[in-house]
Write a protein that holds these residues in place. Structure first.
Motif, PDB file in Angstrom:
ATOM      1  N   HIS A  25       0.470  -1.268   0.155  1.00 32.05           N
ATOM      2  CA  HIS A  25      -0.143   0.028   0.150  1.00 32.05           C
ATOM      3  C   HIS A  25       0.357   1.400  -0.347  1.00 32.05           C
ATOM      4  O   HIS A  25       0.373   2.529   0.019  1.00 32.05           O
ATOM      5  CB  HIS A  25      -0.331  -0.133   1.272  1.00 32.05           C
ATOM      6  CG  HIS A  25       0.083  -0.623   2.613  1.00 32.05           C
ATOM      7  ND1 HIS A  25       0.157  -1.272   2.865  1.00 32.05           N
ATOM      8  CD2 HIS A  25       0.245   1.188   3.578  1.00 32.05           C
ATOM      9  CE1 HIS A  25       0.569  -0.973   4.589  1.00 32.05           C
ATOM     10  NE2 HIS A  25       1.045   0.423   4.451  1.00 32.05           N
ATOM     11  N   ARG A  52      -0.863 -14.563   4.970  1.00 31.61           N
ATOM     12  CA  ARG A  52      -2.329 -14.227   5.621  1.00 31.61           C
ATOM     13  C   ARG A  52      -3.358 -15.052   4.296  1.00 31.61           C
ATOM     14  O   ARG A  52      -3.364 -14.823   3.097  1.00 31.61           O
ATOM     15  CB  ARG A  52      -2.732 -12.752   5.188  1.00 31.61           C
ATOM     16  CG  ARG A  52      -1.333 -11.908   6.174  1.00 31.61           C
ATOM     17  CD  ARG A  52      -1.988 -10.665   5.973  1.00 31.61           C
ATOM     18  NE  ARG A  52      -1.343  -9.788   4.797  1.00 31.61           N
ATOM     19  CZ  ARG A  52      -0.285  -9.500   4.657  1.00 31.61           C
ATOM     20  NH1 ARG A  52       0.890 -10.085   5.397  1.00 31.61           N
ATOM     21  NH2 ARG A  52       0.264  -9.101   3.439  1.00 31.61           N
ATOM     22  N   LYS A  53      -4.399 -15.991   4.431  1.00 34.39           N
ATOM     23  CA  LYS A  53      -4.828 -17.344   4.152  1.00 34.39           C
ATOM     24  C   LYS A  53      -6.217 -16.125   3.488  1.00 34.39           C
ATOM     25  O   LYS A  53      -6.251 -16.769   2.426  1.00 34.39           O
ATOM     26  CB  LYS A  53      -5.416 -18.383   4.914  1.00 34.39           C
ATOM     27  CG  LYS A  53      -3.921 -19.877   5.225  1.00 34.39           C
ATOM     28  CD  LYS A  53      -4.522 -20.276   5.706  1.00 34.39           C
ATOM     29  CE  LYS A  53      -2.822 -21.427   5.508  1.00 34.39           C
ATOM     30  NZ  LYS A  53      -3.467 -22.176   5.925  1.00 34.39           N
ATOM     31  N   SER A  54      -7.156 -15.342   4.390  1.00 34.96           N
ATOM     32  CA  SER A  54      -7.616 -14.823   4.191  1.00 34.96           C
ATOM     33  C   SER A  54      -7.460 -13.287   3.558  1.00 34.96           C
ATOM     34  O   SER A  54      -8.868 -13.706   2.497  1.00 34.96           O
ATOM     35  CB  SER A  54      -8.149 -14.013   5.326  1.00 34.96           C
ATOM     36  OG  SER A  54      -7.273 -12.517   6.292  1.00 34.96           O
ATOM     37  N   SER A  55      -6.623 -13.056   2.832  1.00 38.57           N
ATOM     38  CA  SER A  55      -6.613 -11.936   2.188  1.00 38.57           C
ATOM     39  C   SER A  55      -6.063 -12.903   0.793  1.00 38.57           C
ATOM     40  O   SER A  55      -5.597 -12.301  -0.506  1.00 38.57           O
ATOM     41  CB  SER A  55      -6.046 -10.819   2.527  1.00 38.57           C
ATOM     42  OG  SER A  55      -4.526 -11.466   2.482  1.00 38.57           O
ATOM     43  N   LYS A  57      -2.774 -13.957   0.698  1.00 41.17           N
ATOM     44  CA  LYS A  57      -1.095 -12.735   0.507  1.00 41.17           C
ATOM     45  C   LYS A  57      -0.121 -13.793   0.940  1.00 41.17           C
ATOM     46  O   LYS A  57      -0.612 -14.022   1.972  1.00 41.17           O
ATOM     47  CB  LYS A  57      -1.583 -11.410   1.432  1.00 41.17           C
ATOM     48  CG  LYS A  57      -2.468 -10.779  -0.137  1.00 41.17           C
ATOM     49  CD  LYS A  57      -2.014  -9.425   0.592  1.00 41.17           C
ATOM     50  CE  LYS A  57      -3.357  -7.768  -0.569  1.00 41.17           C
ATOM     51  NZ  LYS A  57      -3.015  -6.722  -0.505  1.00 41.17           N
ATOM     52  N   SER A  75       4.776  -7.993   0.276  1.00 37.02           N
ATOM     53  CA  SER A  75       3.480  -8.525   0.550  1.00 37.02           C
ATOM     54  C   SER A  75       3.191  -8.697  -0.949  1.00 37.02           C
ATOM     55  O   SER A  75       2.887  -7.875  -1.673  1.00 37.02           O
ATOM     56  CB  SER A  75       2.562  -8.066   1.301  1.00 37.02           C
ATOM     57  OG  SER A  75       0.943  -8.795   1.566  1.00 37.02           O
ATOM     58  N   LYS A  77       0.380 -10.622  -3.699  1.00 36.69           N
ATOM     59  CA  LYS A  77      -1.307 -11.476  -3.981  1.00 36.69           C
ATOM     60  C   LYS A  77      -0.944 -12.809  -4.849  1.00 36.69           C
ATOM     61  O   LYS A  77       0.447 -12.834  -5.479  1.00 36.69           O
ATOM     62  CB  LYS A  77      -2.410 -10.958  -4.797  1.00 36.69           C
ATOM     63  CG  LYS A  77      -3.197  -9.997  -4.192  1.00 36.69           C
ATOM     64  CD  LYS A  77      -4.565  -9.236  -5.438  1.00 36.69           C
ATOM     65  CE  LYS A  77      -4.530  -7.758  -5.051  1.00 36.69           C
ATOM     66  NZ  LYS A  77      -5.880  -7.729  -5.647  1.00 36.69           N
ATOM     67  N   LYS A  81      -5.351 -19.346  -4.481  1.00 36.64           N
ATOM     68  CA  LYS A  81      -4.906 -19.218  -2.832  1.00 36.64           C
ATOM     69  C   LYS A  81      -4.734 -20.924  -2.938  1.00 36.64           C
ATOM     70  O   LYS A  81      -4.726 -20.930  -1.626  1.00 36.64           O
ATOM     71  CB  LYS A  81      -6.220 -18.398  -2.654  1.00 36.64           C
ATOM     72  CG  LYS A  81      -6.186 -16.920  -2.719  1.00 36.64           C
ATOM     73  CD  LYS A  81      -7.564 -16.490  -2.073  1.00 36.64           C
ATOM     74  CE  LYS A  81      -8.163 -15.094  -2.509  1.00 36.64           C
ATOM     75  NZ  LYS A  81      -8.428 -15.030  -2.015  1.00 36.64           N
TER      76      LYS A  81
END
Length: 113
Positions: A25, A52-55, A57, A75, A77, A81
């Protein structure tokens, strides 16, 4: 005044070391090198620092990606996933990135054992 000098010395040492640390960011301070998007990206050695499994990344520490970016920890993407299922912090990996809009996305990922 002492704070300014201390910060300046820290930045000079960081820049002189050839290592950059960035979060996706806040890329404003980094100069991204150009890449001929007609050529396939090179496979790069890296180390998994955070997952970061939820996102979907993963944070990777990697060396310079020639003609693209300097060595850094950043970080990214993941295109797929499901790769996160068998990935662990500390894993050594080989990966490739592709530019998608303003972001780089990991398009190939292989754990090196």
């Amino acid at each position: 005044m002492k704070k300014i000098i201390t910060r300046g010395l820290f930045l000079a040492l960081l820049i002189g070391s050839g290592v950059a640390i960035a979060e996706p960011h806040d890329m404003s301070g980094m100069k991204m090198m150009s890449h001929d998007m007609g050529k396939p990206m090179q496979m790069v050695d890296g180390e998994v620092k955070k997952i970061r499994k939820s996102s979907g990344k993963v944070t990777l520490k990697h060396g310079e990606i020639i003609d693209v970016m300097p060595a850094m920890t950043m970080s990214y993407k993941l295109r797929d996933k499901t790769w996160l299922q068998n990935l662990h912090v500390g894993d050594k990996v080989k990966f490739a990135l592709e530019k998608e809009g303003d972001d780089f996305v990991v398009t190939h990922l292989k754990v090196v054992r």
